[in-house]
Motif scaffolding. Structure first.
Motif, PDB file in Angstrom:
ATOM      1  N   ARG A 229       0.830  -1.196   0.000  1.00 37.54           N
ATOM      2  CA  ARG A 229       0.000   0.000   0.000  1.00 37.54           C
ATOM      3  C   ARG A 229       0.874   1.260   0.000  1.00 37.54           C
ATOM      4  O   ARG A 229       0.603   2.222  -0.732  1.00 37.54           O
ATOM      5  N   ALA A 230       1.928   1.244   0.793  1.00 35.49           N
ATOM      6  CA  ALA A 230       2.808   2.409   0.891  1.00 35.49           C
ATOM      7  C   ALA A 230       3.467   2.720  -0.448  1.00 35.49           C
ATOM      8  O   ALA A 230       3.533   3.883  -0.867  1.00 35.49           O
ATOM      9  N   VAL A 231       3.956   1.693  -1.130  1.00 38.97           N
ATOM     10  CA  VAL A 231       4.584   1.908  -2.438  1.00 38.97           C
ATOM     11  C   VAL A 231       3.546   2.377  -3.456  1.00 38.97           C
ATOM     12  O   VAL A 231       3.793   3.303  -4.245  1.00 38.97           O
ATOM     13  N   SER A 232       2.369   1.781  -3.425  1.00 35.77           N
ATOM     14  CA  SER A 232       1.318   2.142  -4.383  1.00 35.77           C
ATOM     15  C   SER A 232       0.887   3.591  -4.206  1.00 35.77           C
ATOM     16  O   SER A 232       0.735   4.338  -5.182  1.00 35.77           O
ATOM     17  N   ILE A 233       0.685   4.009  -2.963  1.00 37.54           N
ATOM     18  CA  ILE A 233       0.264   5.388  -2.695  1.00 37.54           C
ATOM     19  C   ILE A 233       1.337   6.373  -3.139  1.00 37.54           C
ATOM     20  O   ILE A 233       1.033   7.430  -3.719  1.00 37.54           O
ATOM     21  N   SER A 234       2.599   6.035  -2.930  1.00 39.63           N
ATOM     22  CA  SER A 234       3.680   6.950  -3.335  1.00 39.63           C
ATOM     23  C   SER A 234       3.689   7.130  -4.847  1.00 39.63           C
ATOM     24  O   SER A 234       3.970   8.226  -5.351  1.00 39.63           O
ATOM     25  N   LYS A 235       3.370   6.097  -5.593  1.00 39.65           N
ATOM     26  CA  LYS A 235       3.373   6.186  -7.052  1.00 39.65           C
ATOM     27  C   LYS A 235       2.145   6.923  -7.590  1.00 39.65           C
ATOM     28  O   LYS A 235       2.146   7.383  -8.737  1.00 39.65           O
ATOM     29  N   LEU A 236       1.097   7.058  -6.792  1.00 40.98           N
ATOM     30  CA  LEU A 236      -0.093   7.801  -7.229  1.00 40.98           C
ATOM     31  C   LEU A 236       0.143   9.315  -7.221  1.00 40.98           C
ATOM     32  O   LEU A 236      -0.549  10.048  -7.919  1.00 40.98           O
ATOM     33  N   SER A 237       1.104   9.797  -6.415  1.00 42.97           N
ATOM     34  CA  SER A 237       1.443  11.234  -6.350  1.00 42.97           C
ATOM     35  C   SER A 237       0.191  12.096  -6.157  1.00 42.97           C
ATOM     36  O   SER A 237      -0.107  12.990  -6.952  1.00 42.97           O
ATOM     37  N   LEU A 238      -0.525  11.840  -5.098  1.00 43.57           N
ATOM     38  CA  LEU A 238      -1.817  12.484  -4.868  1.00 43.57           C
ATOM     39  C   LEU A 238      -1.684  13.942  -4.450  1.00 43.57           C
ATOM     40  O   LEU A 238      -0.771  14.310  -3.704  1.00 43.57           O
ATOM     41  N   THR A 340      -2.095  -3.142  -9.307  1.00 41.23           N
ATOM     42  CA  THR A 340      -1.384  -4.205  -8.605  1.00 41.23           C
ATOM     43  C   THR A 340      -1.849  -5.564  -9.115  1.00 41.23           C
ATOM     44  O   THR A 340      -3.004  -5.738  -9.514  1.00 41.23           O
ATOM     45  N   ALA A 341      -0.916  -6.511  -9.113  1.00 39.19           N
ATOM     46  CA  ALA A 341      -1.223  -7.859  -9.606  1.00 39.19           C
ATOM     47  C   ALA A 341      -0.400  -8.874  -8.826  1.00 39.19           C
ATOM     48  O   ALA A 341       0.754  -8.612  -8.456  1.00 39.19           O
ATOM     49  N   VAL A 342      -0.997 -10.040  -8.614  1.00 34.83           N
ATOM     50  CA  VAL A 342      -0.314 -11.122  -7.915  1.00 34.83           C
ATOM     51  C   VAL A 342       0.337 -12.072  -8.905  1.00 34.83           C
ATOM     52  O   VAL A 342       1.409 -12.616  -8.654  1.00 34.83           O
ATOM     53  N   THR A 343      -0.280 -12.269 -10.070  1.00 30.02           N
ATOM     54  CA  THR A 343       0.218 -13.241 -11.047  1.00 30.02           C
ATOM     55  C   THR A 343       0.924 -12.542 -12.206  1.00 30.02           C
ATOM     56  O   THR A 343       0.683 -11.369 -12.502  1.00 30.02           O
ATOM     57  N   LEU A 344       1.789 -13.289 -12.867  1.00 32.98           N
ATOM     58  CA  LEU A 344       2.480 -12.774 -14.050  1.00 32.98           C
ATOM     59  C   LEU A 344       1.491 -12.381 -15.139  1.00 32.98           C
ATOM     60  O   LEU A 344       1.649 -11.355 -15.805  1.00 32.98           O
ATOM     61  N   GLU A 345       0.456 -13.201 -15.299  1.00 29.65           N
ATOM     62  CA  GLU A 345      -0.522 -12.948 -16.355  1.00 29.65           C
ATOM     63  C   GLU A 345      -1.267 -11.627 -16.120  1.00 29.65           C
ATOM     64  O   GLU A 345      -1.456 -10.838 -17.047  1.00 29.65           O
ATOM     65  N   ASN A 346      -1.663 -11.393 -14.884  1.00 34.86           N
ATOM     66  CA  ASN A 346      -2.367 -10.135 -14.586  1.00 34.86           C
ATOM     67  C   ASN A 346      -1.438  -8.930 -14.674  1.00 34.86           C
ATOM     68  O   ASN A 346      -1.858  -7.829 -15.057  1.00 34.86           O
ATOM     69  N   VAL A 357      -3.312   2.210 -24.711  1.00 34.38           N
ATOM     70  CA  VAL A 357      -3.763   3.615 -24.744  1.00 34.38           C
ATOM     71  C   VAL A 357      -2.572   4.565 -24.894  1.00 34.38           C
ATOM     72  O   VAL A 357      -2.696   5.771 -24.698  1.00 34.38           O
ATOM     73  N   GLY A 358      -1.403   3.985 -25.179  1.00 40.48           N
ATOM     74  CA  GLY A 358      -0.236   4.822 -25.445  1.00 40.48           C
ATOM     75  C   GLY A 358       0.609   5.154 -24.244  1.00 40.48           C
ATOM     76  O   GLY A 358       1.437   6.074 -24.304  1.00 40.48           O
ATOM     77  N   ILE A 359       0.444   4.422 -23.146  1.00 41.06           N
ATOM     78  CA  ILE A 359       1.229   4.686 -21.937  1.00 41.06           C
ATOM     79  C   ILE A 359       2.259   3.577 -21.747  1.00 41.06           C
ATOM     80  O   ILE A 359       1.915   2.388 -21.727  1.00 41.06           O
ATOM     81  N   ASN A 360       3.527   3.961 -21.616  1.00 41.84           N
ATOM     82  CA  ASN A 360       4.579   2.994 -21.316  1.00 41.84           C
ATOM     83  C   ASN A 360       4.679   2.839 -19.805  1.00 41.84           C
ATOM     84  O   ASN A 360       5.249   3.691 -19.119  1.00 41.84           O
ATOM     85  N   GLY A 361       4.081   1.781 -19.293  1.00 41.66           N
ATOM     86  CA  GLY A 361       4.019   1.606 -17.852  1.00 41.66           C
ATOM     87  C   GLY A 361       5.325   1.126 -17.249  1.00 41.66           C
ATOM     88  O   GLY A 361       6.126   0.453 -17.907  1.00 41.66           O
ATOM     89  N   ASP A 362       5.550   1.504 -15.994  1.00 33.05           N
ATOM     90  CA  ASP A 362       6.676   0.990 -15.211  1.00 33.05           C
ATOM     91  C   ASP A 362       6.180  -0.167 -14.356  1.00 33.05           C
ATOM     92  O   ASP A 362       5.025  -0.181 -13.907  1.00 33.05           O
ATOM     93  N   ILE A 363       7.049  -1.132 -14.112  1.00 30.80           N
ATOM     94  CA  ILE A 363       6.658  -2.268 -13.270  1.00 30.80           C
ATOM     95  C   ILE A 363       7.754  -2.540 -12.245  1.00 30.80           C
ATOM     96  O   ILE A 363       8.940  -2.501 -12.563  1.00 30.80           O
ATOM     97  N   VAL A 364       7.335  -2.731 -11.015  1.00 30.99           N
ATOM     98  CA  VAL A 364       8.245  -3.152  -9.954  1.00 30.99           C
ATOM     99  C   VAL A 364       7.609  -4.334  -9.232  1.00 30.99           C
ATOM    100  O   VAL A 364       6.390  -4.518  -9.260  1.00 30.99           O
ATOM    101  N   GLN A 365       8.455  -5.132  -8.612  1.00 29.54           N
ATOM    102  CA  GLN A 365       7.955  -6.219  -7.780  1.00 29.54           C
ATOM    103  C   GLN A 365       8.311  -5.927  -6.335  1.00 29.54           C
ATOM    104  O   GLN A 365       9.453  -5.572  -6.021  1.00 29.54           O
ATOM    105  N   PRO A 385       4.839 -12.122  -3.334  1.00 30.91           N
ATOM    106  CA  PRO A 385       5.350 -10.965  -4.076  1.00 30.91           C
ATOM    107  C   PRO A 385       4.236 -10.333  -4.906  1.00 30.91           C
ATOM    108  O   PRO A 385       3.366 -11.026  -5.439  1.00 30.91           O
ATOM    109  N   ILE A 386       4.257  -9.002  -4.997  1.00 31.65           N
ATOM    110  CA  ILE A 386       3.216  -8.249  -5.695  1.00 31.65           C
ATOM    111  C   ILE A 386       3.871  -7.397  -6.797  1.00 31.65           C
ATOM    112  O   ILE A 386       4.909  -6.779  -6.574  1.00 31.65           O
ATOM    113  N   PHE A 387       3.239  -7.380  -7.972  1.00 29.07           N
ATOM    114  CA  PHE A 387       3.672  -6.502  -9.052  1.00 29.07           C
ATOM    115  C   PHE A 387       2.898  -5.188  -8.962  1.00 29.07           C
ATOM    116  O   PHE A 387       1.677  -5.189  -8.769  1.00 29.07           O
ATOM    117  N   ILE A 388       3.624  -4.085  -9.083  1.00 30.35           N
ATOM    118  CA  ILE A 388       2.996  -2.764  -9.078  1.00 30.35           C
ATOM    119  C   ILE A 388       3.331  -2.086 -10.403  1.00 30.35           C
ATOM    120  O   ILE A 388       4.498  -1.817 -10.698  1.00 30.35           O
TER     121      ILE A 388
END
Length: 396
Positions: A229-238, A340-346, A357-365, A385-388
């Motif tokens: 949650r902490a990492v996800s909130i930081s990436k939202l830049s609210l 966020t995703a738990v599996t590789l497929e998701n 939609v034209g966005i180059n997403g970043d991914i971290v585990q 492990p969670i993918f963000i």
């Protein structure tokens, strides 16, 4: 050229500044709400009962008067119609004359400081009054025939025992000032010209991130864990006044942390499980958060007819990731996403949806191991492990 003075008269003519009185006495005509111009009937000036900007402009355009005083209650800089009037009368370059606001007047009457108070209006606008009371020792609120509703809301979120000062018809002969408890406010009728000061000696202005999991009311629905949650909130830049979506909100832990950051904004939380929405409501009450609306439904269908968001957290998509991202990007090309995703497929589905939609997403585990005491020793227990995945649309 006509000289136009937009004058704040304070609470009434008895709180008028000398500057304001001089300009009113020198004016050829007076314009304002009836109760304001009537205060100066003894001057025997031509007066016009008007306060809507276009009505005032029409009078100014048609009159032959060269010196015009437009009267406003309180101060011209505090929730005043003067703001719109300045734009409407821009060709005349009007002057603004400060008055004594209901804020300074009422705090002085109650013998309280207001340097750190939060000032809000609950008159015809949707205001996060619970969030204000949670975050501030003093909250000053303008009201408008809605005090019982405000009281019920504050009681519902656990603030019923707080002290509140009520000021009715300030500055007039009918002025009434009293102190009470929030849970007693729904017992009486109040003037439409009523203001409140609410004191919360135990206020909490923190914007918490990574709240311990055991602070949340838990059920049988999923919950995003503290460190993720902490990492996800930081990436939202609210930003405090933004609108956010939490799609697949589960327990509501991400919703709660987003809402704490968006204390002047709002979070719309969606889940297809009714139990999740009920649990979300319980957690909002526990954390004193009123800027959340829970909606039960399947995205993207349930997202329709909701105010457009600035950011979206997607914790569950029920296989509709591409449709959800496409819909959100369509209503706001500047959207910021965190998925966020738990599996590789998701995880790949999230990256692909952003790419479409034209966005180059970043991914971290994020792989977290938490210590567990075993006798005098500590053992690390691994969590899943969670993918963000994160990304944003067009540059602002």
């Amino acid at each position: 050229m006509k000289e136009i003075n937009i004058i704040g008269i304070g609470m009434s003519k008895k709180t008028l500044t000398q500057e304001a009185l001089k300009l009113i006495e020198e004016a050829d005509i007076l314009i304002g709400a009836k109760r304001l111009v009537d205060e100066f009937s003894y001057l025997n000036k031509d007066s016009y009962n008007a306060y809507l900007s276009n009505d005032v402009l029409a009078i100014v355009n048609e009159t032959d008067a060269k010196n015009i005083a437009i009267l406003m209650s309180g101060d011209v800089g505090f929730y005043s119609g003067a703001e719109k009037l300045v734009d409407t009368l821009i060709d005349y370059n009007p002057n603004l004359i400060a008055g004594i606001s209901s804020v300074s007047y009422f705090f002085s009457k109650c013998k309280l400081p207001w340097k750190d108070a939060n000032l809000i209006s609950c008159h015809g606008v949707d205001t996060n009054i619970v969030s204000s009371v949670r975050r501030n020792r003093y909250t000053f609120a303008l009201t408008g025939n809605n005090i019982p509703e405000l009281a019920d809301k504050l009681v519902d979120y656990g603030f019923g025992d707080l002290n509140v000062w009520i000021g009715e018809n300030l500055g007039s002969e009918d002025e009434l000032i009293q102190c009470s408890k929030i849970n007693e406010l729904n017992n009486d009728e109040y003037s439409s010209l009523t203001v409140l000061i609410i004191e919360n000696p135990d206020y909490d202005s923190r914007i918490r991130c990574g709240i311990p999991d055991d602070e949340f009311i838990r059920g049988k629905v999923p919950m995003t864990k503290s460190e993720v949650r902490a990492v996800s909130i930081s990436k939202l830049s609210l930003k405090p006044n933004e609108i956010a979506y939490d799609i697949g909100c589960g327990t509501g832990s991400v919703t709660i942390e987003m809402a704490l950051s968006l204390y002047d904004g709002k979070v719309y939380a969606f889940d297809k499980n009714e139990d999740a929405i009920e649990l979300l409501d319980k957690n909002c009450k526990k954390f004193h958060i009123d800027n959340v609306e829970g909606i039960c439904g399947l995205a993207p269908e349930c997202l329709k007819d909701i105010p457009s968001p600035d950011v979206a957290f997607i914790g569950g998509s029920s296989g509709n990731m591409d449709e959800i991202v496409s819909y959100l990007y369509g209503i706001n090309p500047k959207m910021r996403f965190v998925i966020t995703a738990v599996t590789l497929e998701n995880a790949m589905a999230g990256l692909d949806a952003l790419k479409n939609v034209g966005i180059n997403g970043d991914i971290v585990q994020v792989a977290v191991s938490k210590g567990k005491a075993i006798a005098d020793l500590h053992m690390l227990i691994a969590q899943n492990p969670i993918f963000i995945i994160s990304g944003s649309g067009l540059d602002e």
